[in-house]
Write a protein that holds these residues in place. Structure first.
Motif, PDB file in Angstrom:
ATOM      1  N   VAL A  85       0.862  -1.187   0.000  1.00  0.00           N
ATOM      2  CA  VAL A  85       0.000   0.000   0.000  1.00  0.00           C
ATOM      3  C   VAL A  85       0.896   1.234   0.000  1.00  0.00           C
ATOM      4  CG1 VAL A  85      -1.876   1.237   1.136  1.00  0.00           C
ATOM      5  CG2 VAL A  85      -1.742  -1.264   1.320  1.00  0.00           C
ATOM      6  N   SER A  86       0.642   2.126  -0.964  1.00  0.00           N
ATOM      7  CA  SER A  86       1.472   3.328  -1.107  1.00  0.00           C
ATOM      8  C   SER A  86       0.605   4.569  -1.108  1.00  0.00           C
ATOM      9  CB  SER A  86       2.281   3.271  -2.408  1.00  0.00           C
ATOM     10  OG  SER A  86       3.084   2.115  -2.470  1.00  0.00           O
ATOM     11  N   PHE A  87       1.150   5.640  -0.557  1.00  0.00           N
ATOM     12  CA  PHE A  87       0.535   6.969  -0.615  1.00  0.00           C
ATOM     13  C   PHE A  87       1.570   7.925  -1.197  1.00  0.00           C
ATOM     14  CE2 PHE A  87      -1.852   4.841   2.694  1.00  0.00           C
ATOM     15  CZ  PHE A  87      -3.169   5.256   2.472  1.00  0.00           C
ATOM     16  N   SER A  88       1.221   8.555  -2.312  1.00  0.00           N
ATOM     17  CA  SER A  88       2.132   9.504  -2.977  1.00  0.00           C
ATOM     18  C   SER A  88       3.507   8.887  -3.203  1.00  0.00           C
ATOM     19  CB  SER A  88       2.256  10.795  -2.152  1.00  0.00           C
ATOM     20  OG  SER A  88       0.997  11.395  -1.965  1.00  0.00           O
ATOM     21  N   GLY A  89       3.514   7.635  -3.601  1.00  0.00           N
ATOM     22  CA  GLY A  89       4.758   6.967  -3.909  1.00  0.00           C
ATOM     23  C   GLY A  89       5.498   6.393  -2.716  1.00  0.00           C
ATOM     24  N   ARG A  90       5.006   6.638  -1.493  1.00  0.00           N
ATOM     25  CA  ARG A  90       5.688   6.122  -0.291  1.00  0.00           C
ATOM     26  C   ARG A  90       4.957   4.877   0.201  1.00  0.00           C
ATOM     27  NH1 ARG A  90       5.465   6.690   5.331  1.00  0.00           N
ATOM     28  NH2 ARG A  90       3.581   7.965   5.177  1.00  0.00           N
ATOM     29  N   ARG A  91       5.707   3.792   0.361  1.00  0.00           N
ATOM     30  CA  ARG A  91       5.112   2.544   0.820  1.00  0.00           C
ATOM     31  C   ARG A  91       4.905   2.574   2.329  1.00  0.00           C
ATOM     32  NH1 ARG A  91       7.535  -2.739  -2.358  1.00  0.00           N
ATOM     33  NH2 ARG A  91       7.017  -2.046  -4.479  1.00  0.00           N
ATOM     34  N   VAL A  92       3.650   2.399   2.761  1.00  0.00           N
ATOM     35  CA  VAL A  92       3.356   2.312   4.195  1.00  0.00           C
ATOM     36  C   VAL A  92       3.088   0.867   4.612  1.00  0.00           C
ATOM     37  CG1 VAL A  92       2.483   4.682   4.305  1.00  0.00           C
ATOM     38  CG2 VAL A  92       0.898   2.801   3.842  1.00  0.00           C
ATOM     39  N   VAL A  93       2.792   0.016   3.628  1.00  0.00           N
ATOM     40  CA  VAL A  93       2.721  -1.430   3.836  1.00  0.00           C
ATOM     41  C   VAL A  93       3.555  -2.047   2.727  1.00  0.00           C
ATOM     42  CG1 VAL A  93       1.235  -3.467   3.874  1.00  0.00           C
ATOM     43  CG2 VAL A  93       0.432  -1.328   4.885  1.00  0.00           C
ATOM     44  N   ASP A  94       4.520  -2.889   3.105  1.00  0.00           N
ATOM     45  CA  ASP A  94       5.513  -3.324   2.132  1.00  0.00           C
ATOM     46  C   ASP A  94       5.689  -4.844   2.170  1.00  0.00           C
ATOM     47  OD1 ASP A  94       7.526  -3.453   0.298  1.00  0.00           O
ATOM     48  OD2 ASP A  94       8.979  -2.255   1.419  1.00  0.00           O
ATOM     49  N   GLY A  95       4.898  -5.529   1.336  1.00  0.00           N
ATOM     50  CA  GLY A  95       5.078  -6.964   1.177  1.00  0.00           C
ATOM     51  C   GLY A  95       4.521  -7.806   2.301  1.00  0.00           C
ATOM     52  N   GLU A 126      -7.955   7.527   1.107  1.00  0.00           N
ATOM     53  CA  GLU A 126      -7.979   8.324  -0.117  1.00  0.00           C
ATOM     54  C   GLU A 126      -6.569   8.443  -0.685  1.00  0.00           C
ATOM     55  OE1 GLU A 126      -9.423  12.772  -1.636  1.00  0.00           O
ATOM     56  OE2 GLU A 126      -9.757  12.114   0.432  1.00  0.00           O
ATOM     57  N   GLY A 127      -6.457   8.190  -1.964  1.00  0.00           N
ATOM     58  CA  GLY A 127      -5.164   8.305  -2.626  1.00  0.00           C
ATOM     59  C   GLY A 127      -4.275   7.090  -2.484  1.00  0.00           C
ATOM     60  N   ALA A 128      -4.773   6.029  -1.859  1.00  0.00           N
ATOM     61  CA  ALA A 128      -3.955   4.836  -1.655  1.00  0.00           C
ATOM     62  C   ALA A 128      -3.855   4.024  -2.945  1.00  0.00           C
ATOM     63  CB  ALA A 128      -4.541   3.972  -0.550  1.00  0.00           C
ATOM     64  N   ARG A 129      -2.674   3.494  -3.192  1.00  0.00           N
ATOM     65  CA  ARG A 129      -2.455   2.550  -4.288  1.00  0.00           C
ATOM     66  C   ARG A 129      -2.200   1.183  -3.653  1.00  0.00           C
ATOM     67  NH1 ARG A 129      -1.554   4.456  -9.337  1.00  0.00           N
ATOM     68  NH2 ARG A 129      -0.349   2.574  -9.852  1.00  0.00           N
ATOM     69  N   VAL A 130      -3.089   0.239  -3.946  1.00  0.00           N
ATOM     70  CA  VAL A 130      -3.045  -1.080  -3.311  1.00  0.00           C
ATOM     71  C   VAL A 130      -2.773  -2.137  -4.365  1.00  0.00           C
ATOM     72  CG1 VAL A 130      -4.310  -2.756  -1.914  1.00  0.00           C
ATOM     73  CG2 VAL A 130      -4.701  -0.304  -1.567  1.00  0.00           C
ATOM     74  N   SER A 131      -1.789  -2.983  -4.082  1.00  0.00           N
ATOM     75  CA  SER A 131      -1.519  -4.115  -4.960  1.00  0.00           C
ATOM     76  C   SER A 131      -1.196  -5.322  -4.091  1.00  0.00           C
ATOM     77  CB  SER A 131      -0.346  -3.823  -5.906  1.00  0.00           C
ATOM     78  OG  SER A 131       0.861  -3.669  -5.165  1.00  0.00           O
ATOM     79  N   ALA A 132      -1.436  -6.497  -4.642  1.00  0.00           N
ATOM     80  CA  ALA A 132      -1.148  -7.725  -3.911  1.00  0.00           C
ATOM     81  C   ALA A 132      -1.121  -8.889  -4.886  1.00  0.00           C
ATOM     82  CB  ALA A 132      -2.192  -7.983  -2.831  1.00  0.00           C
ATOM     83  N   ALA A 133      -0.289  -9.876  -4.581  1.00  0.00           N
ATOM     84  CA  ALA A 133      -0.316 -11.103  -5.367  1.00  0.00           C
ATOM     85  C   ALA A 133      -1.644 -11.821  -5.159  1.00  0.00           C
ATOM     86  CB  ALA A 133       0.853 -12.003  -4.975  1.00  0.00           C
ATOM     87  N   ARG A 134      -2.207 -11.663  -3.938  1.00  0.00           N
ATOM     88  CA  ARG A 134      -3.527 -12.221  -3.642  1.00  0.00           C
ATOM     89  C   ARG A 134      -4.128 -11.449  -2.482  1.00  0.00           C
ATOM     90  NH1 ARG A 134      -6.589 -16.565  -4.787  1.00  0.00           N
ATOM     91  NH2 ARG A 134      -7.932 -17.471  -3.165  1.00  0.00           N
TER      92      ARG A 134
END
Length: 577
Positions: A27-37, A71-79
């Motif tokens: 999970v990233s906000f403005s390019g900064r990862r706050v949750v990382d893997g 708001e503004g979060a970018r969320v990605s996950a393998a699952r």
């Protein structure tokens, strides 16, 4: 099949069936990862806990599960799967159906999470209407049953009240009832016991345990290690968005491997003597508090009498003792009755105590016992129906505010919900400037210098004066609240649950700060807390309240070691840590 399951009409799930599967969440906000893997899974009938300090990423991780990362979060996950549904592919309509139905979310801030204009019974009933087939009469009956189940007394009365008419603990319990109303397969509990007293906390944990045993998966976010050890099957320790340790709670807390986990365990106040430093490089050595004191406290919390151990009752200092210390505040026979829904509620009944310079009186008791009303009577924010308060030997309450105003700087307060006590439009500097000037016209230069001094005193960077409280962490906001209380140079501070919303490491920092300020300034504290570990660590004397009355009062070690009143014994025996 459980009653919760029948209410929602859900299909029973087999223990061990996965209800949450998260792999490599970012999970990233403005390019900064706050949750990382982050990777985790929760099975049906399992409780998994995430612990870590403010800003570690634990709440963002939990909220990402239901599409509420922010708001503004970018969320990605393998699952990222909940009960077999791919969360990242769901539409907003499907996500709304997921929330409250398949997933019950118990958020941290009950005052913000509950609709201030709706009675709490309506809040729960609307959840049932959206996610179950119950008719109106069944929804009403179910609502009252849920309120009773989470330990909220007078369910019929409380169902008709709005959140602002309830205490912090009562609001939290109502929020829990709403979160579990529809019998979700997964419950995400974000600090579910933050504002609850120890016996009710134990009841809520039993309820979550019962839901788990019925096949519900529970993802628990908590800063309270005792809560985690009491219910979790596995625990993940997070810092800086990364999981640094994972395993069974007893193993993680007894033999922590990562330095950050060791810091969390050592910050637990229970079992640490009065005056012992809980945080930072100044933490006491093993020779002072015993080997692995924090870890031992965590493991031994199952013994409800752990508080009577040597470390719990041997003070490291006593500021000249009670004898000879100046009495700054005296409450005599305070009584206050409220009329609600045609009923009389006795919030304070002949309450008497004194506050002495350099000493702390801990006021403990369940939510709704009258602690906060007593604080408001002491501060002059409520007028007593009977009794009086004196400040430095002179009348204080009941008096007209015009007569109190010249002496009001002598008594300050730090409240439970720091954010709600600030004007959201103001910066930290404006909040402190208002407290410094108190309506007087002062030159800007000296005011700015005093703001910087206050922030430095509470361990904050003076540059934070330009930020708004909303953009600070919980620990930073609480430090600003302490700084504001100190601005008027008070002799007395009323601390109403000052650390209940903070994770254990930040709580330790704030408790150390309050201890230091008391020694440096000879302050008298009235400490209101539901956390008996905090009360014992911080208090010289303790008063136990029940139904508006003080039922036991005396030196902290005496009250905790050998309580005489049945209710005081109940509190002691409910201690989890």
């Amino acid at each position: 099949m459980s009653e919760v399951g029948r209410a929602s009409g859900r299909t029973p799930v087999e223990p061990g069936e996965p209800v949450l599967d998260v792999r490599d969440l970012v999970v990233s906000f403005s390019g900064r990862r706050v949750v990382d893997g982050v990777s985790l899974h929760v099975a049906a009938g399992e409780c998994v806990a995430i612990v870590g300090e403010s800003g570690s990423g634990k709440s963002v991780t939990a909220r990402s599960v239901v599409g509420l990362a922010g708001e503004g979060a970018r969320v990605s996950a393998a699952r990222l799967s909940v009960a077999g549904q791919d969360v990242l592919s769901l539409s907003q309509r499907r996500l709304r159906k997921l929330r409250g139905g398949t997933v019950g979310l118990i958020a941290q801030d009950a005052l913000v999470s509950l609709d201030p204009l709706r009675p709490v019974g309506r809040e729960i009933g609307d959840t049932l209407a959206l996610h179950t087939d119950l008719d109106a009469a069944a929804r009403r009956a179910r609502t009252l049953e849920l309120l009773q189940r989470v330990g909220l007394p007078d369910a019929e009365l409380r169902a008709g009240q709005r959140p602002g008419q309830l205490s912090g603990g009562q609001r939290q319990r109502a929020l829990i009832a709403a979160g579990i109303a529809a019998g979700p397969r997964l419950v995400i509990a974000d600090e579910p016991t933050t504002a609850l007293d120890q016996p009710v906390q134990a009841g809520v944990l039993r309820l979550l345990g019962q839901l788990r045993d019925e096949g519900t998966g529970v993802l628990l976010i908590s800063h309270d290690l005792s809560v985690v050890l009491g219910i979790a099957d596995r625990v993940l320790v997070m810092t800086d968005g990364v999981v640094v340790e994972e395993g069974p709670p007893a193993e993680v807390f007894e033999r922590p491997q990562h330095p950050y986990t060791r810091k969390l365990v050592d910050a637990v106040p229970a079992g640490r003597p009065r005056g012992a430093v809980l945080s930072g490089a100044g933490a006491p050595s093993a020779a002072v508090v015993g080997p692995s004191a924090g870890a031992a406290a965590a493991v031994e919390r199952r013994d409800s009498r752990a508080l009577s151990g040597d470390n719990a009752t041997t003070p490291t200092f006593d500021i000249a003792g009670a004898q000879g210390r100046e009495v700054l505040v005296e409450a005599r026979g305070l009584s206050r009755v409220f009329h609600v829904g045609g009923r009389e509620i006795v919030a304070a009944d002949s309450v008497s105590f004194s506050l002495r310079a350099g000493r702390t009186l801990g006021l403990v008791g369940e939510s709704g016992s009258g602690k906060s009303t007593t604080a408001r009577l002491l501060l002059g924010l409520e007028h007593p129906d009977a009794g009086e308060v004196t400040l430095l030997g002179e009348p204080w309450s009941p008096l007209p505010e015009t007569r109190r105003r010249p002496r009001r700087p002598l008594i300050g307060a730090v409240f439970q919900d720091a954010l709600s006590s600030f004007d959201p439009r103001w910066t930290v500097g404006a909040v402190l400037a208002d407290a410094i000037t108190r309506g007087r016209s002062l030159r800007p230069g000296p005011v700015r210098a005093e703001i910087a001094t206050l922030l430095d005193t509470v361990g904050l960077d003076p540059a934070l004066a330009a930020r708004r409280p909303l953009h600070l962490s919980g620990g930073q906001r609480q430090r600003v609240a302490v700084a504001r209380a100190l601005a008027a140079q008070p002799r007395v501070l009323v601390l109403d649950e000052p650390v209940s919303a903070l994770d254990v490491s930040v709580q330790a920092q704030v408790l150390d700060l309050l201890d230091r300020l008391q020694r440096e300034r000879d302050l008298a504290y009235l400490l209101i807390t539901h956390d008996l570990g905090v009360a014992l660590h911080m208090s010289d004397d303790v008063a136990v309240m029940q139904e508006g009355r003080i039922v036991e009062q005396g030196p902290a070690s005496q009250v905790f070691d050998a309580p005489e009143h049945p209710y005081a014994r109940l509190l002691r025996d409910a201690v989890l840590l």
